[in-house]
Write a protein that holds these residues in place. Structure first.
Motif, PDB file in Angstrom:
ATOM      1  N   ILE A 173       0.857  -1.186   0.000  1.00 45.02           N
ATOM      2  CA  ILE A 173       0.000   0.000   0.000  1.00 45.02           C
ATOM      3  C   ILE A 173       0.891   1.233   0.000  1.00 45.02           C
ATOM      4  CG2 ILE A 173      -1.901  -1.207   1.156  1.00 45.02           C
ATOM      5  CD1 ILE A 173      -1.138   0.280   3.743  1.00 45.02           C
ATOM      6  N   PHE A 174       0.378   2.324  -0.549  1.00 49.26           N
ATOM      7  CA  PHE A 174       1.244   3.482  -0.781  1.00 49.26           C
ATOM      8  C   PHE A 174       0.431   4.762  -0.833  1.00 49.26           C
ATOM      9  CE2 PHE A 174       3.573   6.055  -4.127  1.00 49.26           C
ATOM     10  CZ  PHE A 174       4.566   6.518  -3.277  1.00 49.26           C
ATOM     11  N   SER A 175       0.942   5.830  -0.185  1.00 51.97           N
ATOM     12  CA  SER A 175       0.323   7.152  -0.249  1.00 51.97           C
ATOM     13  C   SER A 175       1.179   8.052  -1.129  1.00 51.97           C
ATOM     14  CB  SER A 175       0.207   7.763   1.154  1.00 51.97           C
ATOM     15  OG  SER A 175      -0.135   9.136   1.062  1.00 51.97           O
ATOM     16  N   LYS A 234       5.027   7.506   1.295  1.00 51.07           N
ATOM     17  CA  LYS A 234       5.300   6.439   2.260  1.00 51.07           C
ATOM     18  C   LYS A 234       4.289   5.315   2.082  1.00 51.07           C
ATOM     19  CE  LYS A 234       7.189   9.594   5.759  1.00 51.07           C
ATOM     20  NZ  LYS A 234       7.049  10.097   7.152  1.00 51.07           N
ATOM     21  N   GLY A 235       4.661   4.141   2.584  1.00 53.33           N
ATOM     22  CA  GLY A 235       3.747   3.023   2.480  1.00 53.33           C
ATOM     23  C   GLY A 235       4.213   1.836   3.295  1.00 53.33           C
ATOM     24  N   TYR A 294       6.647  -4.322   6.570  1.00 51.65           N
ATOM     25  CA  TYR A 294       7.753  -3.359   6.472  1.00 51.65           C
ATOM     26  C   TYR A 294       7.170  -2.013   6.061  1.00 51.65           C
ATOM     27  CZ  TYR A 294      10.801  -7.440   6.498  1.00 51.65           C
ATOM     28  OH  TYR A 294      11.454  -8.595   6.850  1.00 51.65           O
ATOM     29  N   SER A 295       7.695  -0.944   6.634  1.00 46.98           N
ATOM     30  CA  SER A 295       7.336   0.400   6.180  1.00 46.98           C
ATOM     31  C   SER A 295       8.405   0.863   5.203  1.00 46.98           C
ATOM     32  CB  SER A 295       7.237   1.367   7.359  1.00 46.98           C
ATOM     33  OG  SER A 295       8.490   1.509   7.997  1.00 46.98           O
ATOM     34  N   PHE A 296       8.064   1.802   4.350  1.00 43.47           N
ATOM     35  CA  PHE A 296       9.042   2.292   3.387  1.00 43.47           C
ATOM     36  C   PHE A 296       8.782   3.746   3.031  1.00 43.47           C
ATOM     37  CE2 PHE A 296       5.633   0.683   0.637  1.00 43.47           C
ATOM     38  CZ  PHE A 296       5.487   1.725  -0.274  1.00 43.47           C
ATOM     39  N   VAL A 297       9.809   4.373   2.501  1.00 43.82           N
ATOM     40  CA  VAL A 297       9.724   5.711   1.911  1.00 43.82           C
ATOM     41  C   VAL A 297      10.217   5.602   0.482  1.00 43.82           C
ATOM     42  CG1 VAL A 297      10.541   8.094   1.987  1.00 43.82           C
ATOM     43  CG2 VAL A 297      10.122   6.853   4.122  1.00 43.82           C
ATOM     44  N   GLU A 298       9.439   6.109  -0.457  1.00 43.56           N
ATOM     45  CA  GLU A 298       9.854   6.106  -1.863  1.00 43.56           C
ATOM     46  C   GLU A 298      10.729   7.336  -2.113  1.00 43.56           C
ATOM     47  OE1 GLU A 298       7.452   5.168  -5.841  1.00 43.56           O
ATOM     48  OE2 GLU A 298       7.265   7.252  -5.217  1.00 43.56           O
TER      49      GLU A 298
END
Length: 646
Positions: free
Chosen positions: A396-398, A403-404, A420-424
């Motif tokens: 999922i992604f905003s 972030k997602g 896991y959290s992530f930052v694009e």
């Protein structure tokens, strides 16, 4: 002594038959568990039978598949290897594909590639084989897309499974089997793990930094997972095992299917749970996601009309809460393998997981841009570190925050599955803008065609773009090079022409079009010079040799006659009014003959040509005897025409 030997033989035969009967009984039980998707107990029984020395192609197939669908790719690869070695003639191409996928998950890309080559040779029309052939260098493409995310483990992971994050208020809802209070009899026999429930975190001020279970109406003693809340916050859609009145429901094969349900928020509690109308006891529907406007629900299913083990579908949701008819997203998205866990961003980018598109191993996360409700755009692997050699899913992604979250069962995780959290850090370039330019000309005369229409048509024959040529006959447009397109040039009176441009690296492309005249526009008595839009064939005063500038125009007539071998013409030549009438008649005849001879010298057969001079009898302006005219005005009468005879 003979009697004793007979007795020993009878006892041995009994023991052997009893042993065989026992193995068959074990196999029957294992096969039943396998058909019920109870892979964990099936594996235990198959291994016991193998340890007793009994082996067959069917046993190895089922054991390999049990490992494969449990994401135990090491054991799956070992089992498929033995299957291909000992029973090569008894297996179909699907086992080559699964063996290839298993090796890929172990990082053995070279051996995996060899198996995919064999799979491609064995199959005809299989989408996975088609994607593999199109993207032989897929690892390089994945490498280009990699390195765009910074990831870290979700702070609420446990040694159990956490996955399927979905946005809820300022926090998340996710699925987990962390509740160790479940009794062993409620463990799921697919993987011998506790059944899943839905949890929320950071969604309410009173629950900040605390994980809490959703209500008892939502969570049951079977699986609840993959959820989405509507934009207005009033409804929760989620996945659950087929369960009714405290009992689970099976299909005709004893399989507990998945269903989509909708709950309504009443006084702060999720209740009034109802099934969606397109559920069935015979197939699964799962993993809901909404379009940005909330009018389309996406989900995964193996319902009739599916291409593979699970496909992604969409269905319209109307204002009154009713649903339309589910539609398969088609073979650009779906393959014969697994496509699942859709998520659509505010910019209409769909992320989903698949093991049918070329990836790093197991399920990989892919992205595609939805344009005008169509699903034929490029499908791109999002690359590492989101994707790994194992299963990566529920992405999922905003786009507002860049972030997602996603889940994975990679080895370095804390539990069986981890969020896991992530930052694009760099956007994925889903639309490849390729510049296409050129000139549109008449094929015979080479004259530029001003105002010609140039269109971009997709592979479904839908018009995407259109432009017109400028005063120089030139056009310029931009296309999406992630997919195939037709570039088509059209002009009234001409036959349309087009070129196909497949997927490319986006380098600028020049396409010049040379349009043929529509033959039905030319007939007996027409002036070919006008049809070909030729400049007038002029002669110098008192001369009949063809001028250099006129040779170019005559060459265009020659080109037309070469293209159309049945074409016959008559050259009509004229003079201006200066000089004696008889002399002008002679001069025009010489001009006609000079033109004909020139064309014969260029290879046109003599029997296709005639020539006649008309002197000053057919002036095209007022410049007759006694009328004062400029040199330019007189020049207009010194001309040749090319009249079609046949």
């Amino acid at each position: 002594m003979v009697k004793k030997n007979i007795l020993i033989i009878v006892v041995l035969a009994f023991l052997m038959s009893h042993s065989t009967w026992a193995q068959e009984r074990f196999l029957t039980k294992a096969d039943r568990k396998y058909q019920e998707y109870s892979f964990s107990p099936a594996i235990d029984i198959y291994k016991k039978v193998l340890d007793k020395g009994y082996v067959s192609a069917e046993l190895l197939k089922n054991l390999g598949n049990s490992y494969y669908f449990n994401a135990d790719y090491k054991e799956a690869a070992d089992t498929y290897k033995r299957l291909l070695k000992d029973y090569k003639t008894e297996i179909g191409p699907e086992y080559y594909f699964r063996y290839s996928q298993s090796l890929k998950s172990l990082g053995d890309y070279e051996a995996s590639q060899e198996l995919m080559d064999q799979f491609s040779q064995m199959t005809s029309g299989d989408l996975r084989a088609g994607f593999f052939k199109q993207e032989k260098d897929y690892l390089e493409e994945i490498k280009k897309n990699s390195g765009r995310y910074e990831i870290k483990p979700f702070e609420y992971n446990t040694t159990y499974s956490e996955f399927a994050p979905s946005y809820y208020k300022k926090g998340l809802i996710f699925s987990s089997d962390r509740d160790t209070g479940n009794l062993a009899k409620y463990r799921h026999t697919w993987n011998s793990k506790d059944f899943l429930d839905l949890y929320k975190v950071n969604s309410d001020s009173i629950d900040n930094n605390r994980v809490t279970k959703l209500g008892d109406d939502i969570n049951t003693r079977l699986h609840e997972s993959t959820s989405v809340v509507t934009n207005d916050g009033k409804h929760l859609y989620f996945t659950r095992n087929n369960f009714k009145d405290g009992k689970y429901i099976t299909d005709e094969n004893g399989i507990i299917r998945l269903k989509l349900l909708r709950a309504t928020l009443v006084d702060g509690v999720w209740s009034n749970i109802e099934e969606l109308p397109f559920n069935s006891d015979s197939y699964s529907t799962a993993h809901p996601a909404f379009s940005p406007d909330g009018k389309t629900l996406y989900f995964a299913s193996d319902m009739p009309g599916s291409l593979g083990q699970s496909d992604i579908f969409r269905v319209s949701l109307y204002a009154d809460g009713m649903f339309g008819t589910p539609e398969n997203l088609g073979n650009t998205i779906n393959t014969e393998a697994r496509e699942t866990f859709p998520f659509i961003t505010s910019d209409n980018v769909m992320y989903f997981s698949s093991d049918g598109h070329p990836g790093l191993g197991g399920l990989d996360v892919f992205a595609t841009k939805i344009e005008s409700g169509k699903y034929n755009g490029a499908v791109m692997n999002v690359g590492e570190p989101v994707n790994s050699k194992m299963d990566d899913f529920t992405f999922i992604f905003s786009e507002d925050t860049r972030k997602g979250y996603f889940a994975s069962n990679r080895d370095e995780g804390l539990g069986a599955d981890d969020i896991y959290s992530f930052v694009e850090t760099e956007p994925l370039k889903l639309v490849c803008d390729q510049s296409v330019s050129g000139t549109v000309r008449d094929k015979i005369t080479n004259e530029v065609l001003v105002g010609a229409t140039v269109k971009v048509i997709d592979e479904d024959n839908q018009e995407l773009l259109t432009t017109v040529t400028d005063s120089d006959g030139k056009y310029n447009l931009s296309i999406d090079c992630n997919r195939g397109n037709f570039v088509r040039a059209l002009m009234q009176g001409y036959v349309p022409s087009e070129e196909y441009l497949g997927k490319s690296d986006g380098k600028p492309n020049i396409i010049d079009f040379y349009l043929e005249r529509d033959q039905v526009t030319a007939g007996f008595g027409d002036d070919l010079a006008k049809l070909l839009q030729l400049s007038t064939i002029y002669f110098d005063f008192d001369k009949y040799n063809i001028r250099k500038d006129s040779e170019i125009e005559v060459e265009k007539v020659i080109a037309a006659m070469e293209k159309y071998p049945s074409l016959k013409i008559k050259v009509n030549s004229h003079t201006d009014s200066r000089g004696r009438d008889a002399y002008n008649l002679w001069l025009s005849q010489k001009r006609a003959e000079a033109t004909v001879q020139y064309m014969i010298s260029k290879g046109i057969a003599e029997d296709r040509l005639k020539g006649e001079g008309f002197g000053e009898t057919k002036l095209i302006n007022k410049c007759e005897n006694g009328v004062r005219c400029s040199a330019k005005e007189h020049e207009k009468n010194r001309r040749s025409e090319f009249i079609i005879l046949e």
